[in-house]
Design an enzyme around this catalytic site. Structure first.
Site, PDB file in Angstrom:
ATOM      1  CE  LYS A  14      -3.695  -2.361   2.162  1.00  0.00           C
ATOM      2  NZ  LYS A  14      -4.419  -2.005   3.699  1.00  0.00           N
ATOM      3  CG  PHE A  62     -13.653   0.786   6.092  1.00  0.00           C
ATOM      4  CD1 PHE A  62     -12.760   0.454   5.186  1.00  0.00           C
ATOM      5  CD2 PHE A  62     -14.389   0.246   7.048  1.00  0.00           C
ATOM      6  CE1 PHE A  62     -13.075  -0.653   4.866  1.00  0.00           C
ATOM      7  CE2 PHE A  62     -14.216  -1.105   6.461  1.00  0.00           C
ATOM      8  CZ  PHE A  62     -14.226  -1.340   5.836  1.00  0.00           C
ATOM      9  NE  ARG A  90      -5.914 -12.489   4.306  1.00  0.00           N
ATOM     10  CZ  ARG A  90      -6.950 -10.811   4.781  1.00  0.00           C
ATOM     11  NH1 ARG A  90      -6.798 -10.179   3.491  1.00  0.00           N
ATOM     12  NH2 ARG A  90      -7.371 -10.417   5.538  1.00  0.00           N
ATOM     13  CB  THR A  96      -7.678  -5.996   9.694  1.00  0.00           C
ATOM     14  OG1 THR A  96      -8.120  -7.994   8.219  1.00  0.00           O
ATOM     15  CG2 THR A  96      -7.795  -4.915   8.738  1.00  0.00           C
ATOM     16  NE  ARG A 107      -2.499  -5.746   7.034  1.00  0.00           N
ATOM     17  CZ  ARG A 107      -3.395  -6.892   6.307  1.00  0.00           C
ATOM     18  NH1 ARG A 107      -4.807  -7.279   7.446  1.00  0.00           N
ATOM     19  NH2 ARG A 107      -3.869  -5.807   4.917  1.00  0.00           N
ATOM     20  CG  HIS A 120      -5.370  -6.441  -0.148  1.00  0.00           C
ATOM     21  ND1 HIS A 120      -5.850  -6.744   0.281  1.00  0.00           N
ATOM     22  CD2 HIS A 120      -5.008  -7.254  -1.601  1.00  0.00           C
ATOM     23  CE1 HIS A 120      -6.786  -7.213  -0.735  1.00  0.00           C
ATOM     24  NE2 HIS A 120      -5.390  -8.087  -1.932  1.00  0.00           N
TER      25      HIS A 120
HETATM   26  O1  CDP Z   1      -7.183  -5.831   4.787  1.00  0.00           O
HETATM   27  P1  CDP Z   1      -7.826  -7.050   5.066  1.00  0.00           P
HETATM   28  O2  CDP Z   1      -8.517  -8.528   4.246  1.00  0.00           O
HETATM   29  O3  CDP Z   1      -7.128  -7.728   6.333  1.00  0.00           O
HETATM   30  O4  CDP Z   1      -8.907  -6.426   5.654  1.00  0.00           O
HETATM   31  P2  CDP Z   1     -10.647  -5.488   5.588  1.00  0.00           P
HETATM   32  O5  CDP Z   1     -11.345  -6.102   6.315  1.00  0.00           O
HETATM   33  O6  CDP Z   1     -10.857  -6.814   3.775  1.00  0.00           O
HETATM   34  O7  CDP Z   1     -10.532  -4.239   4.725  1.00  0.00           O
HETATM   35  C1  CDP Z   1      -9.859  -3.980   3.983  1.00  0.00           C
HETATM   36  C2  CDP Z   1      -8.611  -2.483   4.417  1.00  0.00           C
HETATM   37  O8  CDP Z   1     -10.244  -1.374   4.749  1.00  0.00           O
HETATM   38  C3  CDP Z   1      -8.207  -2.804   5.689  1.00  0.00           C
HETATM   39  O9  CDP Z   1      -6.689  -3.614   5.101  1.00  0.00           O
HETATM   40  C4  CDP Z   1      -7.729  -1.241   5.836  1.00  0.00           C
HETATM   41  O10 CDP Z   1      -7.134  -1.037   5.104  1.00  0.00           O
HETATM   42  C5  CDP Z   1      -8.874  -1.387   5.734  1.00  0.00           C
HETATM   43  N1  CDP Z   1      -9.908  -0.596   6.763  1.00  0.00           N
HETATM   44  C6  CDP Z   1      -9.864   0.417   7.650  1.00  0.00           C
HETATM   45  O11 CDP Z   1      -9.163   1.328   7.083  1.00  0.00           O
HETATM   46  N2  CDP Z   1     -11.029   0.606   8.981  1.00  0.00           N
HETATM   47  C7  CDP Z   1     -11.565  -0.212   9.220  1.00  0.00           C
HETATM   48  N3  CDP Z   1     -12.290  -0.033  10.218  1.00  0.00           N
HETATM   49  C8  CDP Z   1     -11.594  -1.273   8.658  1.00  0.00           C
HETATM   50  C9  CDP Z   1     -10.664  -1.152   7.078  1.00  0.00           C
HETATM   51 MG    MG Z   2     -10.401  -8.112   2.425  1.00  0.00          MG
END
Ligand code: CDP
Ligand code: MG
Length: 154
Positions: A14, A62, A90, A96, A107, A120
């Protein structure tokens, strides 16, 4: 080659990961494990492209700040190939929320913030296919790793 060795995952560094100089470290982690890079592109993705990538989150609160963050600078888009690379990828990136990520994951080791957490990785076969098609429309590179026989039983 065994079919499972050809599994592919979409991995993206990112904008914060690029700005903070994590590109080399992340590539190194995937190389060390034995995965094979089959595509890579540094790009400043458009708003529409990022919205498509995160389509599943369109209705989430978000979503706008996420899209704004993801278009704030270049990203490094990659495809990595290998046995179980989706699930293992993953695990390698961690939860996350970096607060919940295990030590040793990207992370945990490199990020603090919930949104700005460097990387990601595709979370399923379906999302990997969708994401690879979205980011690498002209396809990926098919090549044989010289140490394949030292990574797998062939
Ligand atoms: O990336 P990942 O699949 O682990 O998480 P996701 O739940 O699919 O969310 C996608 C991306 O959104 C995350 O990697 C965060 O960068 C962002 N995010 C955010 O900004 N605020 C949140 N409450 C949850 C996720
Ligand atoms: Mg995701």
């Amino acid at each position: 080659m065994v079919e499972s060795h050809r599994e592919r995952s979409f991995i993206m560094i990112k904008p914060d990961g690029v700005q903070r100089g994590k590109v080399g470290e992340i590539i190194s982690r995937f190389e060390k494990k034995g995965f094979k890079m089959v595509a890579m592109n540094m790009t400043a993705a458009s708003k529409a492209h990022i919205e498509e990538h995160y389509d599943e989150h369109r209705e989430r609160p978000f979503f706008p700040p996420l899209v704004s963050f993801m278009t704030s600078g270049p990203v490094v888009a990659m495809v990595w190939e290998g046995h179980n690379v989706i699930k293992t990828g993953r695990k390698m990136i961690g939860a996350t929320n970096p607060d919940n990520a295990d030590p040793g994951t990207v992370r945990f080791d490199t990020a603090i913030n919930f949104r700005k957490q460097i990387i990601h990785a595709s979370d399923s076969k379906e999302s990997a296919e969708k994401e690879i098609n979205l980011w690498f429309k002209s396809g990926v590179v098919d090549w044989k790793h010289h140490s394949e026989e030292w990574i797998y039983e062939v």
